[in-house]
Design an enzyme around this catalytic site. Structure first.
Site, PDB file in Angstrom:
ATOM      1  N   GLU A   1       8.788  -2.673   7.280  1.00  0.00           N
ATOM      2  CA  GLU A   1       8.541  -3.347   6.015  1.00  0.00           C
ATOM      3  C   GLU A   1       7.497  -2.535   5.280  1.00  0.00           C
ATOM      4  O   GLU A   1       6.720  -1.809   5.908  1.00  0.00           O
ATOM      5  CB  GLU A   1       8.018  -4.774   6.255  1.00  0.00           C
TER       6      GLU A   1
ATOM      7  N   LYS B   1      -1.960   4.990   7.645  1.00  0.00           N
ATOM      8  CA  LYS B   1      -0.723   4.445   8.229  1.00  0.00           C
ATOM      9  C   LYS B   1      -0.058   5.413   9.202  1.00  0.00           C
ATOM     10  O   LYS B   1       0.635   4.991  10.131  1.00  0.00           O
ATOM     11  CB  LYS B   1       0.257   4.075   7.113  1.00  0.00           C
TER      12      LYS B   1
ATOM     13  N   SER C   1      -9.305   4.109   3.014  1.00  0.00           N
ATOM     14  CA  SER C   1      -8.080   4.048   3.821  1.00  0.00           C
ATOM     15  C   SER C   1      -6.891   4.787   3.233  1.00  0.00           C
ATOM     16  O   SER C   1      -5.966   5.152   3.939  1.00  0.00           O
ATOM     17  CB  SER C   1      -7.696   2.580   4.055  1.00  0.00           C
TER      18      SER C   1
END
Lengths: 283, 430
Positions: B137, B115, B404
Site C-alpha cells: 500500500e 522506506k 525522514s
C-alpha cells in the site's frame, strides 16, 4: 437477572434439517440497505422463502474481507446513517420470525460498543449469536466470557489454509456451527465453489461434532445443492445482496428487490433440499 | 562513525538487527502473540493466520542466518547508501534560537526516504520464503516507490495499491513506480486514501497469499509486521546514536520524528528507548487543527480500537466506524498509529504532540531557506515539533530530528500552498 440470547436455536435448526435429510440455508444481508426498514423487509422475505438462519451484517467502514458487492451495500447503508442501534433493532425484527438470527460483524464496532454491553443488547434483541471473522481465538477471551454469560453462540471461521492444529483451536471455542470459508479470498458470488471446501469440511469433522456450514462463493440453487452434498449448512451472502443492489440500481422499486430476494431464496432452499444429507453428519 | 561498526560484539549480526544492549523490559515487546501491552496482536481472518505464522517463523530463521544478515547489510551499504549522515543545522539553530539541531538525513537514502530500509529486508524475506509477488500500500508514494525499487532489484513482481485521491496528489510518484516496473492500482473505495489502499491490499493478499508477500510499509498491521518493520528501521537510531555521540560526546536530549503509522519514528526511537535521559517525541499530523476534527492525530484525537489487524489508537466515531483523516501530507494521512507507539504513549516513554498543516509548511519553507534542504511535508511536521521543543529546552540542549524524506514529490503542493507559480496554476487538477 441476565437476559439470555437464543443460544441453542442454531443447534436446533441444524438438528431439524438433518432429520429432514437436508442442509441448513443461512442467508446474509447487511442491516440498513437499502434502508433499515427495507433491510428488515428483505430479511423477513428471505425467511418466508426458505432461509433457515439469518446473518445480519453490521455495515463497517473498512470491510477488508468483503468483495465489491457487500462493500457497495455497506457503504450505502453507512451513508444512509445506519448505526449499531439500528443493527440491534434489525435483529429484533428478524428474530421475531422465529429464525435464529446472528450478527456478522467486524470486531471494532463490538469493542467500541463495549463487549459486555454488545452481548447484553444482542441477547435482549433475541439474537442467537455473533460471527466474528476478524477476531482470532487468541484475542477472543473477553468475547467468549460475554457471549457465554448472555446465552449467545460465538461462531468462528476456518479457512482452507488453516492447519489441523488451528482447526482444533477454532472449533474448541465455537458455538452453534463452524463457518468454513470455501476458498482463499473475500466475499462474492463465483462461478464455482472452491474445490478446497469439501476437504476442509472433512478436516473439521475429524475434530468436532459441531455442524459445519460452508460460505463464500455460493450464488444459486445448483451450487447450494453441490455444497449441501457435503456440508451441514450453506451460507449465501453476496448473491442475495446483489439481488437487492440490482433492483435498487434499476430503479424498479423496493417490491422488485423483495421479489428478487424471494426468487433467489426459494431457489437456494430447493438447492439445499436437492442433495442427499451429508453422510458424515449423522452421528 | 560508520553504522557498520556499531555492532561492537564482533559477531556477524549487523547493527540493523542486533539486540539492544541493556534494553531491559523495552526489549521484551512484542510478546509471542505480538502484544505491546494491551496493543498490537493479530485481528485478521483465519485465512491469513497461516501466512502470518509462516512469516514470523521465516523472519526468526532469517535473522539467525548470517547469510541473510550479510546480504541485507550489504544492500543497505552498497545500494541504499547507508549509513546516512547526521547534519548539524547551524543556520536553522541560529534562526530558532533554542537547542542545537542535528538532522538524521534519511532523505539521502536511495529513493529519497527511510522506506528503503524496510523494503530491502522484507523483499529479501519474500525471496527466502519462495514467494514471487509483492504487494504494497502507499499513501504519499514513498513506500510504493521503495517497494517497486526493491522488487526491480530482486526480480519480484510488484503491485502497489494507492488511494485514487493520493494518485492525484502524488502523480509523480505514480509515474516513478510505473517506470520501475510496478503495477499501480488506484483504489476508489471508501475515502480513497491510504486506509482504503490497505483494505484493498488485504483483500488481494487473502486471495493470493500462497505466492504473495504483503510488504507493509509501516510499523502497523497484524503481528509480526509492527516488530519486523521496526527491526528493519532501527538502523536509523543505531547509526544516529553513534553519530551524535561522535559529534557531541553525549546523547541528545530529545529525538523528534513525525508519526503517521510511525515507521521512521520507531526506527529512530528504538535504540534510544533504554536511554531514559533522552526524550522521545512523535509529531502527529494536525491537519486543519485538532479542534476542527479535520486531522490525522490518532493519539491526541483518537481512541483505542481495532483496525487493519491491530489494536491501537484510531480516529473513530461512537459506533467504531473509522473517521476520515485529514492532512496536507499524504504520508501522514492515516487514521491510526502503530501499536508500539500506542504503548510508548501509554507507558509515557514517548510523548506525542500535534503539528498542523500550517506549522508544517512554515517549517518546510524555513528549513529550505536556512539549510538548503527541501524536506518532505511528512518530515516537516517533525521539524515544526522540534522547533517547539528547541525553545522549550533552550540552547544548552541538543535535539536529533529525523529528516525522514526529501520533498521533491511535494514541490507541486508547496507551490500551491505558498503561491509560488507565476501563471495561474491548473487549480482544478490538484
Amino acid at each position: 437477572m441476565v437476559v439470555q440470547g437464543t443460544r441453542g436455536r442454531l443447534a436446533d435448526s441444524f438438528a431439524a434439517a438433518r432429520k429432514e435429510g437436508r442442509s441448513v440455508l443461512v442467508g446474509y444481508l447487511p442491516a440498513g440497505y437499502p434502508t433499515v426498514d427495507g433491510a428488515i423487509a428483505a430479511m423477513r422475505a428471505m425467511v418466508e422463502a426458505g432461509v433457515d438462519v439469518v446473518e445480519v451484517g453490521l455495515p463497517y467502514s473498512d470491510p477488508t474481507m468483503d468483495g465489491p458487492v457487500i462493500q457497495d451495500a455497506a457503504d450505502a447503508a453507512l451513508r444512509g446513517g445506519v448505526s449499531t442501534a439500528d443493527v440491534l433493532r434489525t435483529v429484533e425484527a428478524v428474530a421475531d420470525t422465529g429464525a435464529p438470527t446472528l450478527v456478522m460483524t467486524y470486531w471494532n464496532p463490538v469493542e467500541r460498543h463495549g463487549v459486555e454491553r454488545f452481548a447484553a443488547d444482542l441477547a435482549a434483541a433475541g439474537g442467537a449469536g455473533v460471527i466474528t471473522p476478524d477476531l482470532p481465538p487468541e484475542e477472543a477471551g473477553p468475547w467468549l466470557d460475554a457471549a457465554g454469560a448472555h446465552g449467545l453462540d460465538p461462531v468462528f471461521l476456518v479457512a482452507p489454509s488453516s492447519t489441523d492444529e488451528r482447526i482444533r483451536l477454532v472449533t474448541s471455542i465455537t458455538g452453534g456451527f463452524v463457518y468454513a470459508a470455501s476458498l482463499m479470498g473475500v466475499t462474492g458470488a463465483r462461478q464455482s465453489v472452491g474445490a478446497a471446501a469439501e476437504g476442509l469440511v472433512e478436516r473439521v469433522r475429524a475434530v468436532t461434532d459441531l455442524p459445519v456450514a460452508v460460505g463464500l462463493g455460493v450464488r444459486d440453487g445448483g451450487q447450494a445443492a453441490t455444497v449441501a452434498a457435503f456440508a451441514d449448512g450453506v451460507i449465501v451472502g453476496s448473491a442475495l445482496v446483489a439481488a437487492l443492489l440490482e433492483a435498487e440500481r434499476a430503479g424498479t422499486g423496493r417490491e422488485a428487490g423483495l421479489a428478487a430476494i424471494r426468487v433467489l431464496a426459494a431457489d437456494l432452499a430447493a438447492g439445499v433440499r436437492a442433495a442427499p444429507a451429508p453422510a458424515a453428519a449423522t452421528s | 562513525m560508520s553504522a557498520r561498526s556499531a555492532g561492537s560484539t564482533g559477531t556477524v549480526v549487523p547493527p540493523a538487527l542486533a539486540a539492544t544492549p541493556g534494553a531491559g523490559d523495552w526489549a521484551s515487546v512484542p510478546t509471542e502473540l505480538g502484544h505491546f501491552g494491551r496493543f498490537g496482536g493479530r485481528f485478521v481472518p483465519e485465512a491469513l493466520m497461516a501466512a502470518l505464522d509462516e512469516l514470523t517463523a521465516a523472519y526468526a530463521e532469517a535473522i539467525a542466518d548470517p547469510a541473510f544478515v550479510a546480504e541485507l547489510d550489504g544492500l543497505l551499504a552498497s545500494y541504499a547508501g547507508r549509513p546516512t549522515p547526521v547534519t548539524e543545522a547551524r543556520r536553522l539553530t541560529e534562526h530558532i534560537g533554542g537547542a542545537r539541531l542535528l538532522l538524521k538525513r534519511e532523505d539521502l537514502a536511495h529513493t529519497g526516504s527511510h522506506k528503503i530500509n524496510n523494503v530491502l529486508g522484507q523483499c529479501l524475506l519474500t525471496k527466502r520464503m519462495g514467494k514471487t509477488r509483492v504487494i504494497a500500500e502507499t499513501g504519499a508514494g514513498q513506500h510504493g516507490v521503495a517497494t517497486a525499487t526493491a522488487c526491480a532489484l530482486l526480480g519480484l513482481e510488484c503491485v502497489v495499491y494507492m488511494g485514487e485521491e493520493d494518485t492525484r496528489r502524488q502523480a509523480l510518484n505514480v509515474a516513478r513506480m510505473r517506470l520501475l516496473g510496478a503495477e499501480v492500482v488506484p483504489v476508489a473505495s471508501g475515502s480513497r486514501t491510504l486506509k482504503d489502499a490497505i483494505n484493498e491490499a488485504l483483500r488481494d493478499w487473502v486471495a493470493t497469499v500462497e505466492r504473495t508477500h504483503y510488504c507493509i510499509g509501516s510499523v502497523m498491521g497484524p503481528h509480526p509486521f509492527p516488530m519486523l518493520v521496526r527491526d528493519f528501521q532501527r538502523i536509523i537510531g543505531v547509526e544516529a546514536r553513534e553519530q551524535v555521540l561522535a559529534l557531541t560526546g553525549k546523547l541528545p536530549d530529545a529525538v523528534v520524528a513525525c508519526v503517521g503509522g510511525g515507521s521512521n519514528a520507531m526506527g529512530i526511537f528504538h535504540r534510544f528507548i533504554p536511554d531514559t535521559s533522552v526524550a522521545l517525541i512523535g509529531c502527529e499530523a494536525g491537519g486543519d487543527g485538532l479542534a476542527t476534527g479535520r486531522h490525522a492525530a490518532a493519539i491526541a484525537g483518537g481512541s483505542s480500537g481495532v483496525l487493519h489487524g491491530m489494536r491501537s489508537y484510531f480516529l473513530q466515531d461512537d459506533d467504531g466506524q473509522t473517521k476520515v483523516s485529514h492532512s496536507i501530507s499524504a504520508g501522514l494521512d492515516y487514521p491510526g498509529i502503530g501499536p508500539e507507539h500506542a504503548w510508548l504513549h501509554d507507558t509515557g516513554r514517548a510523548t506525542y504532540r500535534v503539528v498542523d498543516d500550517t506549522a508544517a509548511m512554515d517549517a518546510l519553507a524555513l528549513v529550505a531557506r536556512t539549510e538548503g534542504i527541501l524536506v518532505a511535508i511528512e518530515s516537516a511536521h517533525a521539524f515544526a515539533g522540534a522547533f517547539e521543543v528547541a525553545r522549550e529546552l533552550g540552547p544548552e540542549a541538543t535535539i536529533l530530528v529525523n529528516c525522514s524524506g526529501r520533498g521533491d514529490k511535494d514541490v507541486d503542493t508547496a507551490a500551491r500552498w505558498f503561491d509560488l507559480l507565476d501563471a495561474p496554476a491548473d487549480g482544478e487538477a490538484g
